[in-house]
Design a protein around this motif. Structure first.
Motif, PDB file in Angstrom:
ATOM      1  N   ILE A  20     -14.723  13.232 -40.424  1.00 38.61           N
ATOM      2  CA  ILE A  20     -15.002  12.398 -39.259  1.00 38.61           C
ATOM      3  C   ILE A  20     -16.407  11.820 -39.407  1.00 38.61           C
ATOM      4  O   ILE A  20     -17.373  12.592 -39.480  1.00 38.61           O
ATOM      5  CB  ILE A  20     -14.929  13.212 -37.950  1.00 38.61           C
ATOM      6  N   PRO A  21     -16.570  10.514 -39.491  1.00 37.03           N
ATOM      7  CA  PRO A  21     -17.926   9.957 -39.558  1.00 37.03           C
ATOM      8  C   PRO A  21     -18.756  10.409 -38.349  1.00 37.03           C
ATOM      9  O   PRO A  21     -18.365  10.198 -37.206  1.00 37.03           O
ATOM     10  CB  PRO A  21     -17.693   8.443 -39.525  1.00 37.03           C
ATOM     11  N   GLY A  22     -19.866  11.064 -38.622  1.00 35.16           N
ATOM     12  CA  GLY A  22     -20.694  11.577 -37.539  1.00 35.16           C
ATOM     13  C   GLY A  22     -20.294  12.954 -37.058  1.00 35.16           C
ATOM     14  O   GLY A  22     -20.991  13.559 -36.244  1.00 35.16           O
ATOM     15  N   GLY A  23     -19.157  13.446 -37.531  1.00 34.59           N
ATOM     16  CA  GLY A  23     -18.729  14.794 -37.158  1.00 34.59           C
ATOM     17  C   GLY A  23     -18.039  14.898 -35.820  1.00 34.59           C
ATOM     18  O   GLY A  23     -17.557  15.975 -35.441  1.00 34.59           O
ATOM     19  N   CYS A  24     -17.983  13.810 -35.059  1.00 31.85           N
ATOM     20  CA  CYS A  24     -17.269  13.804 -33.782  1.00 31.85           C
ATOM     21  C   CYS A  24     -16.973  12.352 -33.437  1.00 31.85           C
ATOM     22  O   CYS A  24     -17.372  11.437 -34.157  1.00 31.85           O
ATOM     23  CB  CYS A  24     -18.082  14.485 -32.678  1.00 31.85           C
ATOM     24  N   HIS A  25     -16.302  12.133 -32.333  1.00 36.31           N
ATOM     25  CA  HIS A  25     -15.826  10.788 -32.011  1.00 36.31           C
ATOM     26  C   HIS A  25     -16.666  10.088 -30.944  1.00 36.31           C
ATOM     27  O   HIS A  25     -16.301   8.995 -30.505  1.00 36.31           O
ATOM     28  CB  HIS A  25     -14.360  10.861 -31.596  1.00 36.31           C
ATOM     29  N   THR A  26     -17.756  10.702 -30.529  1.00 36.45           N
ATOM     30  CA  THR A  26     -18.677  10.103 -29.555  1.00 36.45           C
ATOM     31  C   THR A  26     -20.089  10.395 -30.022  1.00 36.45           C
ATOM     32  O   THR A  26     -20.486  11.560 -30.128  1.00 36.45           O
ATOM     33  CB  THR A  26     -18.465  10.702 -28.146  1.00 36.45           C
ATOM     34  N   TYR A  27     -20.870   9.352 -30.299  1.00 33.52           N
ATOM     35  CA  TYR A  27     -22.204   9.574 -30.859  1.00 33.52           C
ATOM     36  C   TYR A  27     -23.075  10.449 -29.967  1.00 33.52           C
ATOM     37  O   TYR A  27     -23.878  11.239 -30.446  1.00 33.52           O
ATOM     38  CB  TYR A  27     -22.892   8.238 -31.130  1.00 33.52           C
ATOM     39  N   ALA A  28     -22.938  10.310 -28.652  1.00 32.38           N
ATOM     40  CA  ALA A  28     -23.767  11.096 -27.736  1.00 32.38           C
ATOM     41  C   ALA A  28     -23.481  12.591 -27.822  1.00 32.38           C
ATOM     42  O   ALA A  28     -24.280  13.403 -27.359  1.00 32.38           O
ATOM     43  CB  ALA A  28     -23.569  10.606 -26.301  1.00 32.38           C
ATOM     44  N   LYS A  29     -22.343  12.960 -28.407  1.00 30.19           N
ATOM     45  CA  LYS A  29     -21.995  14.372 -28.547  1.00 30.19           C
ATOM     46  C   LYS A  29     -22.324  14.912 -29.942  1.00 30.19           C
ATOM     47  O   LYS A  29     -22.021  16.065 -30.248  1.00 30.19           O
ATOM     48  CB  LYS A  29     -20.499  14.569 -28.273  1.00 30.19           C
ATOM     49  N   GLY A  30     -22.932  14.085 -30.783  1.00 32.78           N
ATOM     50  CA  GLY A  30     -23.138  14.442 -32.180  1.00 32.78           C
ATOM     51  C   GLY A  30     -24.187  15.516 -32.394  1.00 32.78           C
ATOM     52  O   GLY A  30     -25.037  15.798 -31.537  1.00 32.78           O
ATOM     53  N   ASP A  31     -24.154  16.103 -33.584  1.00 32.43           N
ATOM     54  CA  ASP A  31     -25.109  17.157 -33.942  1.00 32.43           C
ATOM     55  C   ASP A  31     -26.550  16.677 -33.872  1.00 32.43           C
ATOM     56  O   ASP A  31     -27.461  17.449 -33.565  1.00 32.43           O
ATOM     57  CB  ASP A  31     -24.817  17.665 -35.360  1.00 32.43           C
ATOM     58  N   ASP A  32     -26.776  15.391 -34.175  1.00 35.60           N
ATOM     59  CA  ASP A  32     -28.142  14.881 -34.177  1.00 35.60           C
ATOM     60  C   ASP A  32     -28.741  14.785 -32.779  1.00 35.60           C
ATOM     61  O   ASP A  32     -29.940  14.576 -32.617  1.00 35.60           O
ATOM     62  CB  ASP A  32     -28.210  13.520 -34.869  1.00 35.60           C
ATOM     63  N   GLN A  33     -27.911  14.944 -31.755  1.00 37.64           N
ATOM     64  CA  GLN A  33     -28.389  14.868 -30.378  1.00 37.64           C
ATOM     65  C   GLN A  33     -28.781  16.231 -29.806  1.00 37.64           C
ATOM     66  O   GLN A  33     -29.250  16.311 -28.664  1.00 37.64           O
ATOM     67  CB  GLN A  33     -27.315  14.239 -29.491  1.00 37.64           C
ATOM     68  N   TYR A  34     -28.591  17.269 -30.589  1.00 34.17           N
ATOM     69  CA  TYR A  34     -28.824  18.634 -30.112  1.00 34.17           C
ATOM     70  C   TYR A  34     -29.658  19.416 -31.115  1.00 34.17           C
ATOM     71  O   TYR A  34     -29.694  19.085 -32.301  1.00 34.17           O
ATOM     72  CB  TYR A  34     -27.475  19.350 -29.885  1.00 34.17           C
ATOM     73  N   PRO A  35     -30.321  20.473 -30.645  1.00 33.54           N
ATOM     74  CA  PRO A  35     -31.041  21.329 -31.590  1.00 33.54           C
ATOM     75  C   PRO A  35     -30.068  22.077 -32.484  1.00 33.54           C
ATOM     76  O   PRO A  35     -28.855  22.117 -32.224  1.00 33.54           O
ATOM     77  CB  PRO A  35     -31.804  22.292 -30.671  1.00 33.54           C
TER      78      PRO A  35
END
Length: 451
Positions: free
Chosen positions: A23-38
């Motif tokens: 999955i590009p980005g690891g999920c289907h909603t950018y706001a829920k992506g790993d890069d948005q969290y510690p």
């Protein structure tokens, strides 16, 4: 004080490795992506109940943000789930329209008195892009003016072309969108002066963290009409949070077109483009005076179970004090959080912003500048104390005890925040900081970083 927990995320880590491979980005909603969290954060949620969620490793959290503000009543809210379940017994998608499409439209229009017609779709981007298309068709103009102070209007080219993540969007498309400032009529006038006879519509949210100046929205609407343009309100967030009739009822303005979603069906995929008949009819079959507009024709746009969820959600809003509860709990949360911030002498570094029913927070570094590293630390430490809070957006399911536990968790996180201001955030943050979504390039992942 909320106790710090030792959390295990082994299953999340395994899923994360698989997700990024397929999955590009690891999920289907950018706001829920790993890069948005510690790094120390739950990677995947298994289930939710009310305002609590449980990740795949069995960790439980009080959640804020509630599905990016889509779940206003609470996860798996019984009356909504029951309505969806009952409708699914009859199937969900047919060759001809289902009767529930009419019933849901009538119920929606009863809540939004300024709207005369509505068309349902599945996400906010479809609704806003449909509004833009209608405005262009009605006015015969190409330019769209977006509010530059508001972060997101659509995943489609007309908006994403204005962001730093604009790879793959033709330059010609980028040139068709211009920006204005919220709450600033002069910036709107300047656009009309710079592009006479070319702007089809202005699109904006009615409000975000503060109210507009009295009369601003109606004055902007009049300015648009005086210059032959339409006014589009993006009610994805304000709809069913500010007022049962949306921000347009709250601020007493009737836009030409309005776009709803998120809370409309308590997390089920339903969005809506609504507006005056004069404009909406261009997507219909009866008019002969203007060319037809191919408007929001999707296979899944009116899935019956999702519309049943929307109707059940709207009934709860009609019959129960949802908005009053959101305001009360938001005020309670803001008051408690600000008291904790003041007691820790951190008022210059952590700020609670927004209206009670839609709170967020700002994290500032030693120099008073916005800091992703300190945001990550704050998230990390509240997660350790059982609270998952990318924002502070409450739901109808947040109880007094949930709010009190959250304030305790915030206070515990602030204690670490204060230390980090003295001896450096890197001494307390595990792994890399989170990132902003709108960045042109990704950073190389450091060796050994679990994300």
């Amino acid at each position: 004080m909320a106790s710090e927990r030792i959390l295990q995320f082994a299953k999340s880590e395994q899923l994360k490795q698989r997700a990024h491979q397929i999955i590009p980005g690891g999920c289907h909603t950018y706001a829920k992506g790993d890069d948005q969290y510690p790094v120390l954060a739950p990677g995947f949620i298994a289930r939710g109940a009310g305002c609590h969620v449980f990740d795949v490793d069995g960790n439980e959290f009080i959640e804020y943000g509630m599905g990016n503000r889509a779940v206003t009543l609470g996860h798996a809210f019984p009356s909504v789930v029951n309505a969806v379940r009952a409708e699914l017994e009859h199937g969900c998608n047919f060759t001809r329209p289902a009767a529930i499409e009419v019933a849901c439209a009538e119920q929606f229009l009863e809540l939004i008195p300024g709207a005369e017609m509505v068309k349902f779709c599945k996400d906010g981007s479809d609704a806003t892009s449909g509004a833009v298309k209608l405005a262009r068709a009605y006015t015969g103009r190409d330019l769209i003016a977006i509010c530059g102070d508001h972060p997101f209007f659509s995943s489609d080219d007309w908006f994403i072309g204005t962001t730093a993540v604009n790879a793959g969007i033709p330059e010609a498309i980028k040139q068709l969108t211009v920006t204005f400032r919220w709450n600033d009529l002069e910036s709107a006038r300047a656009l009309f002066a710079a592009h006479p006879g070319r702007i089809a519509a202005f699109i904006l949210e009615a409000a975000r963290t503060e109210d507009p100046e009295p009369g601003y929205l109606n004055k902007l609407k009049q300015l648009c009409h005086d210059n032959g343009a339409l006014l589009i309100l993006d009610e994805m967030i304000t709809g069913f949070r500010w007022h049962n009739g949306g921000a347009q009822a709250y601020y007493d303005v009737e836009p030409d077109l309005a776009c709803f979603g998120k809370a409309l069906a308590n997390g089920f995929s339903v969005s809506a483009l609504a507006g005056k008949r004069e404009f909406m009819r261009l997507g219909g079959l009866e008019h002969t005076d203007r060319p037809r507009v191919f408007l929001l024709s999707t296979t899944h746009g009116a899935e019956t179970h999702a519309l049943a969820g929307a109707m059940a959600t709207m009934r709860v809003y009609r019959d129960e004090p949802v908005i009053a509860h959101l305001v009360r709990q938001g005020e309670r949360l803001k008051r408690g959080a600000e008291e904790a911030i003041a007691q820790r002498a951190l008022s210059a570094h952590v700020k609670i912003v927004g209206k009670p029913m839609c709170l967020a927070y700002a994290t500032l570094d030693q120099n008073g500048q916005p800091s992703q590293a300190f945001r990550s630390l704050f998230l990390q430490e509240t997660i350790r104390r059982g609270v998952l809070m990318p924002s502070l957006v409450v739901s109808y399911s947040h109880s007094d005890s949930d709010i009190d536990r959250t304030i305790e968790a915030i206070d515990g996180a602030l204690r670490i925040y204060a230390r980090a201001l003295e001896d450096g955030v890197e001494s307390h943050l595990v792994g890399r900081p989170s990132e902003i979504v709108y960045r042109r390039f990704n950073r190389p992942t450091p060796p050994g970083d679990r994300s």
